[in-house]
Design an enzyme around this catalytic site. Structure first.
Site, PDB file in Angstrom:
ATOM      1  N   CYS A 137       0.910  -1.269  -0.061  1.00  0.00           N
ATOM      2  CA  CYS A 137       0.477   0.152   0.281  1.00  0.00           C
ATOM      3  C   CYS A 137       0.819   1.105   0.094  1.00  0.00           C
ATOM      4  O   CYS A 137       1.446   1.960   1.206  1.00  0.00           O
ATOM      5  CB  CYS A 137      -1.321   0.095   0.981  1.00  0.00           C
ATOM      6  SG  CYS A 137      -2.299   1.412   1.462  1.00  0.00           S
ATOM      7  N   CYS A 171       0.055   3.801   2.120  1.00  0.00           N
ATOM      8  CA  CYS A 171      -0.890   4.321   3.982  1.00  0.00           C
ATOM      9  C   CYS A 171       0.828   4.362   4.088  1.00  0.00           C
ATOM     10  O   CYS A 171       1.887   4.755   4.639  1.00  0.00           O
ATOM     11  CB  CYS A 171      -0.728   2.185   3.820  1.00  0.00           C
ATOM     12  SG  CYS A 171      -2.278   2.314   3.304  1.00  0.00           S
ATOM     13  N   ASP A 172       1.726   3.860   2.863  1.00  0.00           N
ATOM     14  CA  ASP A 172       3.458   4.254   3.274  1.00  0.00           C
ATOM     15  C   ASP A 172       3.979   4.554   2.627  1.00  0.00           C
ATOM     16  O   ASP A 172       5.403   4.383   2.715  1.00  0.00           O
ATOM     17  CB  ASP A 172       3.891   2.468   3.727  1.00  0.00           C
ATOM     18  CG  ASP A 172       3.439   1.335   4.698  1.00  0.00           C
ATOM     19  OD1 ASP A 172       2.289   1.387   5.664  1.00  0.00           O
ATOM     20  OD2 ASP A 172       2.509   0.202   4.066  1.00  0.00           O
TER      21      ASP A 172
END
Length: 325
Positions: free
Chosen positions: A137, A140-141
């Site tokens: 992701c 997300c990261d």
């Protein structure tokens, strides 16, 4: 075998399921959450979380889910350690579900929050370096790889979108694809090829993720040329596997409407499935955003719509009872 009855039965215990439980329990719906194989959902295998509102400092995914569960229990939710293996929704409310423990769960409304899992390559180093340079992701990261060299693995819309997103954080993004053409939509391909920060490696298969999970994390990828068979190494500090997601909808095949990818279909702008009284929230119905905060939001929506459904149902039952007198 025990039978557990409730006004609101929730299958799944990630941000969507627990948010639905918090709202449902506070509304007096006596929520029951059946936690499933991965209590807490994907966040329990996520380390640093920096994009969930309300926390100035980086928090840990497992801790966040523990707090959500504690909040749900505090307002009256019953948490059940079981995995649902069969559901009966054909006859309408009440809905029935059977756990692998043999217990039966009966709810006037059913909220499905079973989530989706990222598809992985299944090669050496992928699991041990997950969260240490390997991710599924970018949204997300990606922030954790500011100024670093990163790779995206895949050739569809998701992979191209991830690569484009990562240019917000990295000046050196490489898309690695095992074929010589992409499956992504043409407009996305045009944006990818025109972007000065992105390069493409064609006909390359990732055979191994390299690095030390106990030390500096990911250092690179071992690649195999799919045409010549030649091996090579590609140095990078971050690698994002973007080959799609698999929604956990096996239980509902032939029982609820799904799209071609297996995601549950809901009425636009709502969590309502094609069966009245059955609601879907979180990643099981969302193949676009897939964020903890959006999952929690749809969990809230499911609880609010469930409450309205029950109010209408009780009114209809009351009217029918009066007419029968």
């Amino acid at each position: 075998m025990a039978v557990h009855t409730t006004r609101m039965l929730i299958i799944g215990s990630g941000p969507a399921g627990l948010s639905a439980a918090i709202y449902g329990a506070r509304a007096g719906m006596q929520a029951i959450v059946v936690q499933g194989l991965q209590p807490g959902g994907q966040l329990t295998i996520t380390t640093d979380v920096e994009n969930y509102p309300g926390f100035r400092d980086v928090i840990q995914g497992p801790w966040l889910m523990q707090e959500m569960q504690a909040q749900a229990e505090h307002v009256g939710t019953r948490m059940m350690w079981d995995t649902i293996v069969d559901v009966d929704i054909a006859g309408g409310t009440p809905f029935r579900a059977r756990g692998d423990s043999g217990d039966e769960y009966v709810g006037d409304v059913l909220v499905i929050a079973t989530g989706a899992q990222a598809k992985w390559l299944g090669v050496p180093g992928e699991e041990t370096l997950s969260g240490k340079g390997v991710s599924a992701c970018a949204t997300c990261d990606g922030f954790f790889y500011r100024g670093k060299k990163v790779a995206v693995i895949g050739g569809g819309n998701t992979a191209v979108e991830e690569a484009l997103y990562l240019t917000n954080h990295s000046d050196d993004v490489t898309l690695i694809h095992r074929r010589d053409d992409l499956r992504a939509e043409k407009i996305l391909q045009d944006r990818l090829f025109a972007h000065p920060k992105i390069s493409v490696l064609w006909n390359q298969r990732v055979d191994e993720f390299l690095g030390d999970p106990m030390g500096g994390g990911l250092t690179g990828l071992k690649l195999i040329d799919t045409v010549s068979g030649q091996e090579s190494e590609f140095a990078c500090q971050g690698a994002f596997v973007a080959i799609g997601h698999a929604p956990a909808t096996e239980l509902f095949k032939g029982k609820l409407e799904m799209d071609d990818s297996g995601y549950l279909v809901v009425e636009p702008g709502t969590p309502k499935t094609n069966v009245p009284g059955v609601f879907a929230c979180g990643d099981v119905m969302d193949h676009t955003y897939r964020q903890a905060v959006t999952a929690a939001g749809t969990g809230c929506m499911a609880a609010l719509d469930a409450e309205r459904f029950l109010a209408t149902l009780e009114f209809v039952r009351h009217e029918a009872a009066q007419a029968a007198e």
